[in-house]
Design a protein around this motif. Sequence first.
Motif, mmCIF file in Angstrom:
data_model
loop_
_atom_site.group_PDB
_atom_site.id
_atom_site.type_symbol
_atom_site.label_atom_id
_atom_site.label_comp_id
_atom_site.label_asym_id
_atom_site.label_seq_id
_atom_site.Cartn_x
_atom_site.Cartn_y
_atom_site.Cartn_z
ATOM 1 N N GLY A 115 0.834 -1.202 0.000
ATOM 2 C CA GLY A 115 0.000 0.000 0.000
ATOM 3 C C GLY A 115 0.864 1.247 0.000
ATOM 4 N N GLN A 116 1.949 1.211 0.752
ATOM 5 C CA GLN A 116 2.892 2.337 0.788
ATOM 6 C C GLN A 116 3.648 2.469 -0.538
ATOM 7 N N VAL A 117 4.059 1.347 -1.093
ATOM 8 C CA VAL A 117 4.801 1.358 -2.356
ATOM 9 C C VAL A 117 3.945 1.938 -3.480
ATOM 10 N N LEU A 118 2.667 1.670 -3.451
ATOM 11 C CA LEU A 118 1.763 2.122 -4.516
ATOM 12 C C LEU A 118 1.115 3.474 -4.219
ATOM 13 N N ASP A 123 -6.052 4.167 -8.987
ATOM 14 C CA ASP A 123 -6.547 2.856 -9.411
ATOM 15 C C ASP A 123 -6.538 2.741 -10.933
ATOM 16 N N GLU A 124 -6.893 3.832 -11.604
ATOM 17 C CA GLU A 124 -6.894 3.840 -13.076
ATOM 18 C C GLU A 124 -5.478 3.618 -13.619
ATOM 19 N N GLU A 125 -4.511 4.293 -13.033
ATOM 20 C CA GLU A 125 -3.120 4.116 -13.466
ATOM 21 C C GLU A 125 -2.640 2.688 -13.216
ATOM 22 N N LEU A 126 -3.019 2.127 -12.080
ATOM 23 C CA LEU A 126 -2.627 0.750 -11.768
ATOM 24 C C LEU A 126 -3.278 -0.247 -12.718
ATOM 25 N N THR A 127 -4.520 0.016 -13.105
ATOM 26 C CA THR A 127 -5.203 -0.856 -14.064
ATOM 27 C C THR A 127 -4.470 -0.838 -15.405
ATOM 28 N N PHE A 129 -1.326 0.072 -15.916
ATOM 29 C CA PHE A 129 -0.001 -0.502 -15.665
ATOM 30 C C PHE A 129 -0.056 -2.025 -15.717
ATOM 31 N N THR A 130 -1.061 -2.598 -15.067
ATOM 32 C CA THR A 130 -1.210 -4.053 -15.042
ATOM 33 C C THR A 130 -1.454 -4.597 -16.444
ATOM 34 N N LYS A 131 -2.308 -3.931 -17.206
ATOM 35 C CA LYS A 131 -2.584 -4.373 -18.576
ATOM 36 C C LYS A 131 -1.323 -4.310 -19.433
ATOM 37 N N VAL A 132 -0.546 -3.264 -19.275
ATOM 38 C CA VAL A 132 0.689 -3.119 -20.041
ATOM 39 C C VAL A 132 1.687 -4.212 -19.662
ATOM 40 N N LEU A 133 1.854 -4.453 -18.374
ATOM 41 C CA LEU A 133 2.763 -5.526 -17.940
ATOM 42 C C LEU A 133 2.323 -6.878 -18.488
ATOM 43 N N GLN A 134 1.030 -7.149 -18.438
ATOM 44 C CA GLN A 134 0.515 -8.427 -18.943
ATOM 45 C C GLN A 134 0.775 -8.562 -20.442
ATOM 46 N N GLN A 135 0.634 -7.474 -21.185
ATOM 47 C CA GLN A 135 0.887 -7.528 -22.626
ATOM 48 C C GLN A 135 2.372 -7.730 -22.915
ATOM 49 N N ILE A 136 3.229 -7.070 -22.157
ATOM 50 C CA ILE A 136 4.675 -7.268 -22.322
ATOM 51 C C ILE A 136 5.037 -8.718 -22.037
ATOM 52 N N GLU A 137 4.487 -9.280 -20.950
ATOM 53 C CA GLU A 137 4.747 -10.668 -20.617
ATOM 54 C C GLU A 137 4.250 -11.598 -21.725
ATOM 55 N N LYS A 138 3.052 -11.350 -22.215
ATOM 56 C CA LYS A 138 2.481 -12.164 -23.282
ATOM 57 C C LYS A 138 3.363 -12.107 -24.532
ATOM 58 N N ASN A 139 3.800 -10.909 -24.895
ATOM 59 C CA ASN A 139 4.666 -10.758 -26.068
ATOM 60 C C ASN A 139 5.987 -11.497 -25.874
ATOM 61 N N ALA A 140 6.541 -11.428 -24.683
ATOM 62 C CA ALA A 140 7.815 -12.100 -24.407
ATOM 63 C C ALA A 140 7.639 -13.625 -24.446
ATOM 64 N N ILE A 141 6.531 -14.111 -23.914
ATOM 65 C CA ILE A 141 6.271 -15.552 -23.903
ATOM 66 C C ILE A 141 6.029 -16.060 -25.318
ATOM 67 N N ASN A 142 5.365 -15.258 -26.117
ATOM 68 C CA ASN A 142 5.007 -15.682 -27.481
ATOM 69 C C ASN A 142 6.147 -15.541 -28.480
ATOM 70 N N ASP A 143 7.303 -15.041 -28.046
ATOM 71 C CA ASP A 143 8.439 -14.891 -28.946
ATOM 72 C C ASP A 143 8.976 -16.280 -29.280
ATOM 73 N N THR A 144 8.849 -16.667 -30.537
ATOM 74 C CA THR A 144 9.276 -18.018 -30.952
ATOM 75 C C THR A 144 10.701 -18.057 -31.456
#
Length: 146
Positions: A115-118, A123-127, A129-144
Motif C-alpha cells: 500500500g505504501q509502495v503504490l 486505481d486507473e493508473e494501476l489498471t 499498468f497491469t494491462k501493459v505488464l501483462q501484454q509485455i509478458e504475453k509478447n515475451a512468452i510468445n516470442d518463438t
Amino acid sequence: MNLSTEEMYGYSITKTSRALLRFLSGHLKRYSITPEQWTVLKRVYENDGIKQKELASIADKDPATLAKILDLLERGEFVIRKTNHTDRRSYFIFITEKGTNLRNEVYVHLEHLFGQVLEGISDEELTIFTKVLQQIEKNAINDTDI
C-alpha cells in the motif's frame, strides 16, 4: 541523448523488479523466508493438496528449484508432501497450521507495505499498468525466436 527502447523500458522493468525483490527480501527476513519461498507458500495456501508438478507451473518455478524450496518449507514445518498413491513419483503438497499462520501474518504485513509502495498511484493508473505488464509478458512468452 536518445535512449533505445531497451534502455527506456527493458532496463526500467529490470531495475524495478530488482528493487522490489530487494524490498521483499528485506521485509521477509524477519519471518526467515525468501521471496521465492513466500511465492510457493502462498500458492500452496491457495491450492492446498496440489500436485507438485502443478505447483511448479502456477508458482512459475522449474521442478528442481521448487523441490529445493519445498525441502526448506517442509523443514520449517510450513508444508508437508504426501506421496500420490496412484503415481509414486508424484507428490501432493499441503500447508500446515504453522504454514497457514505464517502466510496470514506475512500477507497482512506485505499488504500494508505494498500500500505504501503504490501510494500516489491511482486505481486507473494501476489498471493500465497491469494491462501493459501483462501484454509485455504475453509478447515475451510468445516470442518463438528463442
